[in-house]
Design a protein around this motif. Structure first.
Motif, PDB file in Angstrom:
ATOM      1  N   UNK A  50       1.000  -1.159  -0.212  1.00 51.96           N
ATOM      2  CA  UNK A  50      -0.583  -0.093  -0.290  1.00 51.96           C
ATOM      3  C   UNK A  50       1.060   1.217   0.268  1.00 51.96           C
ATOM      4  N   UNK A  51       0.056   2.773  -0.535  1.00 50.92           N
ATOM      5  CA  UNK A  51       1.351   3.845  -0.841  1.00 50.92           C
ATOM      6  C   UNK A  51       0.340   4.316   0.306  1.00 50.92           C
ATOM      7  N   UNK A  52       1.132   5.153   1.542  1.00 50.87           N
ATOM      8  CA  UNK A  52       0.673   5.616   2.423  1.00 50.87           C
ATOM      9  C   UNK A  52       1.051   7.172   2.355  1.00 50.87           C
ATOM     10  N   UNK A  53      -0.028   8.033   2.398  1.00 48.03           N
ATOM     11  CA  UNK A  53      -0.187   9.658   2.570  1.00 48.03           C
ATOM     12  C   UNK A  53      -0.635   9.897   3.783  1.00 48.03           C
ATOM     13  N   UNK A  54      -0.264  10.946   4.251  1.00 49.43           N
ATOM     14  CA  UNK A  54      -0.452  11.420   5.221  1.00 49.43           C
ATOM     15  C   UNK A  54       0.190  12.003   6.712  1.00 49.43           C
ATOM     16  N   UNK A  55      -0.321  13.049   7.057  1.00 50.14           N
ATOM     17  CA  UNK A  55       0.723  12.985   8.014  1.00 50.14           C
ATOM     18  C   UNK A  55      -0.018  13.416   9.694  1.00 50.14           C
ATOM     19  N   UNK A  56       0.537  12.446  10.127  1.00 50.99           N
ATOM     20  CA  UNK A  56      -0.011  11.854  11.350  1.00 50.99           C
ATOM     21  C   UNK A  56       1.807  13.529  13.080  1.00 50.99           C
ATOM     22  N   UNK A  57       0.612  13.424  13.701  1.00 50.21           N
ATOM     23  CA  UNK A  57       1.187  14.132  14.937  1.00 50.21           C
ATOM     24  C   UNK A  57       1.243  13.255  16.229  1.00 50.21           C
ATOM     25  N   UNK A  58       2.772  14.347  17.243  1.00 48.37           N
ATOM     26  CA  UNK A  58       2.110  13.464  18.801  1.00 48.37           C
ATOM     27  C   UNK A  58       3.098  12.076  18.254  1.00 48.37           C
ATOM     28  N   UNK A  59       3.853  11.706  17.772  1.00 44.29           N
ATOM     29  CA  UNK A  59       4.497  10.792  17.347  1.00 44.29           C
ATOM     30  C   UNK A  59       5.621  10.815  18.026  1.00 44.29           C
ATOM     31  N   UNK A  85      11.755  12.571  21.593  1.00 43.16           N
ATOM     32  CA  UNK A  85      10.755  13.808  20.685  1.00 43.16           C
ATOM     33  C   UNK A  85      10.153  13.537  19.868  1.00 43.16           C
ATOM     34  N   UNK A  86       8.495  14.442  20.215  1.00 39.44           N
ATOM     35  CA  UNK A  86       7.491  14.120  19.890  1.00 39.44           C
ATOM     36  C   UNK A  86       7.608  14.713  18.406  1.00 39.44           C
ATOM     37  N   UNK A  87       7.591  13.853  17.482  1.00 35.10           N
ATOM     38  CA  UNK A  87       7.382  14.216  16.375  1.00 35.10           C
ATOM     39  C   UNK A  87       6.200  13.815  15.327  1.00 35.10           C
TER      40      UNK A  87
END
Length: 576
Positions: free
Chosen positions: A189-198, A259-261
């Motif tokens: 699968x091709x994954x696209x998006x933004x995740x926060x607080x990682x 690091x909270x990325x």
């Protein structure tokens, strides 16, 4: 102030005398070789490692923090070497299956280890904190091909893992997540998006990072049922790097060493974990394991704050304390002699000790639920875990913060400056009330999903099991039985209220108060178990006298809160 020091004697007393952990584990065929001596050896070495390798990095981790530069993240000095020593010594794989390079030891030992690690250095401990949950998720839900490639690497800690759930617009409501997964002809699968607080989304501790990402297919339905789970590594087997980028790290109140990325997935290749549309089911394996570890963070951080405050109180001299009636000789001017200071320290000690009994009992229950040959025992253990996980996560983290604040008070103005280190405990502890499901969500989960959903059956059965062996003729045990009776009555009122048109709203107002009632009742029960163990010791034994003051503090300063919370719940409930 000195660094945090694990105190094995306290842990040994709770495990061996209070919970009879070696005897319970002996009932499980998989742990036939695990006895009290082996457990003591493991914990003794764990304590030495934590004190020597992890605790000394705490202040540097806070002051230097994680550093971001053009997408790369460097952790504070000493962090990488300590982590490499950690996983190579086998501490990351205590409970990992032997076929995946682990030691297959009981979960309760891992519970103690992570409590100590969090107490010693919360920022550093964030890195391996998700390993167990990620390993279990891969082990139970990933394909055989993914397991072969990633289970051992994650299970041993050679590679670290992340849990990529939150998005800028989707925090507690994961059903709002919009990260996309587009299927490819080769099954990827091709994954696209933004995740926060990682947490640990990018770092220099390990050669690879395994991201477990919630995303939805283009034709997936809206809401949580449309989410699937995908594995996206930082590096693929051929050495090429995935299209996963760390855009920045957050400037935070605490845990500066972690690091909270903000992570951006640009058509990154990944693979399905579990079934399509059932990503949350697979992810909850990670989340439930993480919630017990977060509860232990609260316990550990409170213990660390208490250690600092207790040491300071035994050194700091101020005005002479009032002399108690009947005490011979002069009272010193050490602030430990003052009732106000003594109350703070004894009360927080009561919380640490009682919470440990409950958390370690839960660690034991995890193994009993998984391995006990008797189905009834497995069912009972699973019921305990399901019911107490939200209680422990919320209550221990709340006390970890507020109790650390009380411990800071012992220092007076010195506590507010960074020299003594107590203010870092307070800052670091605050996040635990928020992540892995806010404490408000834990309260709603307990009341609406764990109590109302089954008509209170699991709660009543659990209270019945805990009441076995308690005697109404014993003053403290009678108090526990009374708290149980009040909790049952309030539960009946909550169930009646749930049937009203505005019942969900009414109960939501007081879900936190209901969770606190359950916490206090369980805490009181845990101290009856400590009482029994203490009474079996010689009266002059130092171990026996160690537990007297916090036991008294619990009954004088903690349990009276029950009546106040009960009244709050009654104001919103229909009389059953």
């Amino acid at each position: 102030m000195s660094d945090y020091q694990p105190r094995l004697d306290d842990i040994q007393f709770i495990l061996n005398q209070v919970l009879r952990a070696p005897e319970r584990l002996a009932e499980l065929p998989v742990f036939q070789e695990v006895d009290a001596e082996l457990m003591a050896q493991v914990l003794e070495e764990a304590g030495k490692f934590v004190a020597a390798e992890i605790a000394p990095l705490n202040r540097c981790g806070d002051e230097v923090g994680a550093q971001w530069h053009q997408g790369a993240v460097t952790l504070p000095p000493g962090f990488k070497d300590a982590y490499q020593a950690f996983w190579q010594a086998g501490w990351a794989s205590l409970t990992t299956a032997t076929e995946d390079g682990g030691q297959a030891l009981p979960a309760v030992l891992e519970s103690v280890l992570y409590e100590w690690l969090s107490a010693a250095n919360h920022g550093w401990t964030m890195a391996p904190g998700l390993l167990h949950g990620a390993y279990e998720c891969i082990k139970h839900h990933a394909s055989e091909a993914l397991q072969a490639q990633y289970a051992s690497k994650v299970g041993t800690g050679e590679w670290l893992a992340t849990m990529c759930l939150t998005e800028p617009h989707a925090g507690s409501d994961l059903g709002l997540a919009t990260t996309r997964a587009v299927p490819q002809a080769d099954g990827s699968y091709q994954i696209r998006g933004t995740k926060i607080f990682i947490s640990g989304g990018e770092h220099d501790l390990t050669d690879n990072i395994v991201h477990l990402v919630l995303a939805r297919l283009p034709d997936a339905p809206p809401g949580p049922k449309g989410l699937s789970l995908f594995l996206v590594p930082k590096f693929y087997a051929d050495g090429s790097r995935s299209a996963v980028h760390c855009e920045r790290i957050e400037e935070k109140m605490g845990i500066h060493g972690s690091p909270t990325c903000v992570m951006r997935f640009d058509e990154a290749t990944g693979w399905l974990v579990g079934e399509l549309g059932r990503g949350l089911n697979a992810m909850f394996v990670m989340m439930n394991a993480a919630r017990l570890h977060v509860a232990l963070q609260g316990v550990g951080l409170l213990d660390a704050a208490w250690q600092k405050a207790d040491a300071y109180a035994h050194e700091r001299r101020q005005m002479r304390a009032p002399k108690p009636v009947g005490v011979k000789g002069e009272v010193t001017d050490l602030i430990i002699e003052h009732p106000a200071v003594r109350r703070i320290l004894d009360t927080q000690r009561a919380w640490v000790d009682g919470a440990r009994v409950l958390a370690y009992k839960t660690g034991l229950a995890l193994d009993i639920a998984k391995h006990h040959p008797d189905a009834a025992q497995r069912e009972s253990a699973q019921r305990w875990c399901a019911l107490t996980t939200p209680i422990l996560k919320a209550a221990c983290t709340e006390q970890g913060f507020h109790g650390a604040s009380d411990c800071l008070q012992v220092f007076g103005g010195h506590g507010y400056v960074s020299e003594w280190g107590i203010e870092q405990n307070l800052r670091d502890a605050r996040i635990a009330m928020i992540y892995e499901g806010t404490n408000e969500i834990q309260a709603i989960d307990l009341l609406m999903r764990k109590v109302v959903a089954d008509g209170g059956a699991a709660l009543h059965t659990t209270l019945d099991e805990l009441a076995l062996g308690l005697s109404a003729s014993h003053v403290h045990e009678a108090q526990v039985l009374d708290l149980f009776a009040q909790l049952r009555a309030l539960t009946a009122q909550a169930l009646a209220t749930a049937q009203a048109p505005d019942g969900a709203v009414r109960l939501s107002w007081v879900a936190g108060d209901y969770l606190r009632l359950a916490t206090l009742a369980l805490l009181a029960w845990s101290w009856t178990q400590i009482d029994v163990a203490v009474q079996a010791l010689p009266a002059t034994n130092d171990t026996a006298t160690r537990w007297h003051a916090p036991a008294a503090a619990l009954r004088a300063w903690v349990l009276p809160e029950f009546d106040m919370r009960a009244q709050m719940v009654r104001t919103q409930c229909i009389r059953a």
